[in-house]
Design an enzyme around this catalytic site. Structure first.
Site, PDB file in Angstrom:
ATOM      1  CG  MET A  75      42.327  28.856  44.760  1.00 43.67           C
ATOM      2  SD  MET A  75      43.984  28.551  45.422  1.00 43.67           S
ATOM      3  CE  MET A  75      43.585  27.567  46.887  1.00 43.67           C
TER       4      MET A  75
ATOM      5  CD  GLN B 214      33.558  31.181  44.734  1.00 45.99           C
ATOM      6  OE1 GLN B 214      34.215  30.620  43.860  1.00 45.99           O
ATOM      7  NE2 GLN B 214      33.968  32.304  45.334  1.00 45.99           N
TER       8      GLN B 214
ATOM      9  CB  CYS C 227      36.143  33.959  38.771  1.00 44.16           C
ATOM     10  SG  CYS C 227      37.140  32.966  37.637  1.00 44.16           S
TER      11      CYS C 227
ATOM     12  CG  HIS D 183      41.171  39.262  44.858  1.00 41.82           C
ATOM     13  ND1 HIS D 183      41.445  38.060  44.254  1.00 41.82           N
ATOM     14  CD2 HIS D 183      42.311  39.998  44.736  1.00 41.82           C
ATOM     15  CE1 HIS D 183      42.690  38.065  43.786  1.00 41.82           C
ATOM     16  NE2 HIS D 183      43.226  39.232  44.072  1.00 41.82           N
TER      17      HIS D 183
ATOM     18  CG  ASN E 152      41.420  36.430  48.339  1.00 40.99           C
ATOM     19  OD1 ASN E 152      40.933  36.410  47.223  1.00 40.99           O
ATOM     20  ND2 ASN E 152      42.405  35.642  48.686  1.00 40.99           N
TER      21      ASN E 152
ATOM     22  NE  ARG F 249      46.774  30.440  41.676  1.00 37.58           N
ATOM     23  CZ  ARG F 249      45.443  30.530  41.685  1.00 37.58           C
ATOM     24  NH1 ARG F 249      44.823  31.105  42.689  1.00 37.58           N
ATOM     25  NH2 ARG F 249      44.723  30.016  40.701  1.00 37.58           N
TER      26      ARG F 249
END
Length: 333
Positions: free
Chosen positions: A13, A65, A95, A166, A206, A229
């Site tokens: 993150m 990452q 992202c 994700h 994810n 989160r």
């Protein structure tokens, strides 16, 4: 590192999972796989490498990452990072921020799978650890049923050791990064189908996972589960991870030992010229929902930011919490 079932990970993150955050999380779970923030390949090549790549030995297992779209630069970044001994190198293809898109990497690379495949191949040629990819199920008007299996096939052919998905689309136009984490609908089933299609390949999931119960449910279908989160904003749930997912003996977590460890870590950081706030900001959500949590947050948010603040602020914050209330039910609620 070897990929064994199960893998529980804390997601990369930006602006959150820095070295201080990872050290803190590692004190709560000894086995969770931790990820760095995304680090751009150009920054590693031209910037302050020790600051960008340095980490405490206690953080392992820890993955780096990378962000980028130039195979040669990504390979060079992997070479530079090698002495820092990360356990995995992960390529960000998920992202959706404007800042990332302007650099032609992140989720927009879902539109150019050949570039991703070339990047993975170049990274694999120089990496001494697994090279993995973290992606979305698609972007914008793409059809995930077509795009995702094709994307995975290409990166696996290029040598990727694992794929984290994700389970949402990313909308590159019209949605903010925050909205991209919340508005596009989750599609866990498509990730499950990818695992069925590639049973011998590590596929992790994810996106929107809020609890360890949800994580356990996903692990019936895939090899790994990644919380972002939910783990950052309520880090106390990590105290159950080792026992629940890694077969460690169940025993009461020593919260006072955590306090003492973080105080010693903060003292060393401050002695080296750092500020308490660099560390304390990651600890604010530790006791979410428990008696005294509000006062705990106030102390860390306010007092830790003051000039000259020292480790005693951490002690004062912990003293505000009813540690006896940290039962299994409280952690998993």
């Amino acid at each position: 590192m070897r990929y064994e079932n199960p893998i529980f990970a804390v997601a990369p993150m930006i602006d959150w999972t820095d070295r201080h955050c990872r050290y803190f999380h590692r004190q709560i779970s000894r086995n969770a796989l931790l990820y760095t923030e995304m680090v751009v390949a150009d920054a590693i090549i031209h910037g302050p490498r020790d600051r960008l790549l340095g980490h405490d030995a206690a953080e392992h297992p820890v993955a780096l990452q990378l962000g980028g779209s130039d195979p040669a630069k990504l390979a060079e970044a992997v070479r530079i990072a090698e002495p820092f001994a990360y356990d995995e190198i992960n390529l960000n293809v998920g992202c959706p921020s404007d800042r990332v898109q302007s650099g032609t990497f992140g989720a927009c690379l879902m539109q150019t799978p050949d570039v991703v495949a070339s990047s993975v191949s170049a990274m694999k040629q120089v990496a001494r650890v697994p090279v993995t990819v973290k992606c979305r199920i698609g972007v914008d008007e793409q059809d995930p049923e077509t795009v995702l299996p094709d994307f995975i096939a290409r990166v696996l052919d290029a040598g990727a050791d694992a794929v984290w998905v994700h389970a949402r689309k990313a909308w590159l136009k019209g949605l903010s990064p925050k909205e991209n984490r919340e508005i596009p609908p989750l599609d866990y089933e498509i990730v499950y189908r990818m695992k069925e299609r590639w049973p011998q390949v590590f596929i992790g999931i994810n996106g929107g996972i809020q609890s360890l119960d949800e994580a356990a449910a996903h692990l019936k279908h895939v090899d790994g589960v990644m919380l972002g989160r939910a783990a950052y904003q309520n880090a106390a749930i990590l105290a159950e991870v080792d026992q629940r997912f890694f077969g460690r003996e169940s025993s009461p977590f020593d919260w006072l030992a955590l306090r003492d460890t973080m105080m010693a870590y903060a003292e060393a950081h401050i002695a080296g010229g750092g500020r308490l706030q660099h560390i304390a900001r990651h600890m604010v959500g530790l006791f979410t929902g428990l008696p005294g949590a509000r006062r705990y947050r106030q102390i860390l948010s306010t007092d830790a930011a003051k000039a000259g603040a020292g480790p005693e602020v951490i002690a004062a914050a912990f003293a505000a919490v009813d540690l006896a209330a940290l039962s299994e039910e409280a952690l998993t609620a």
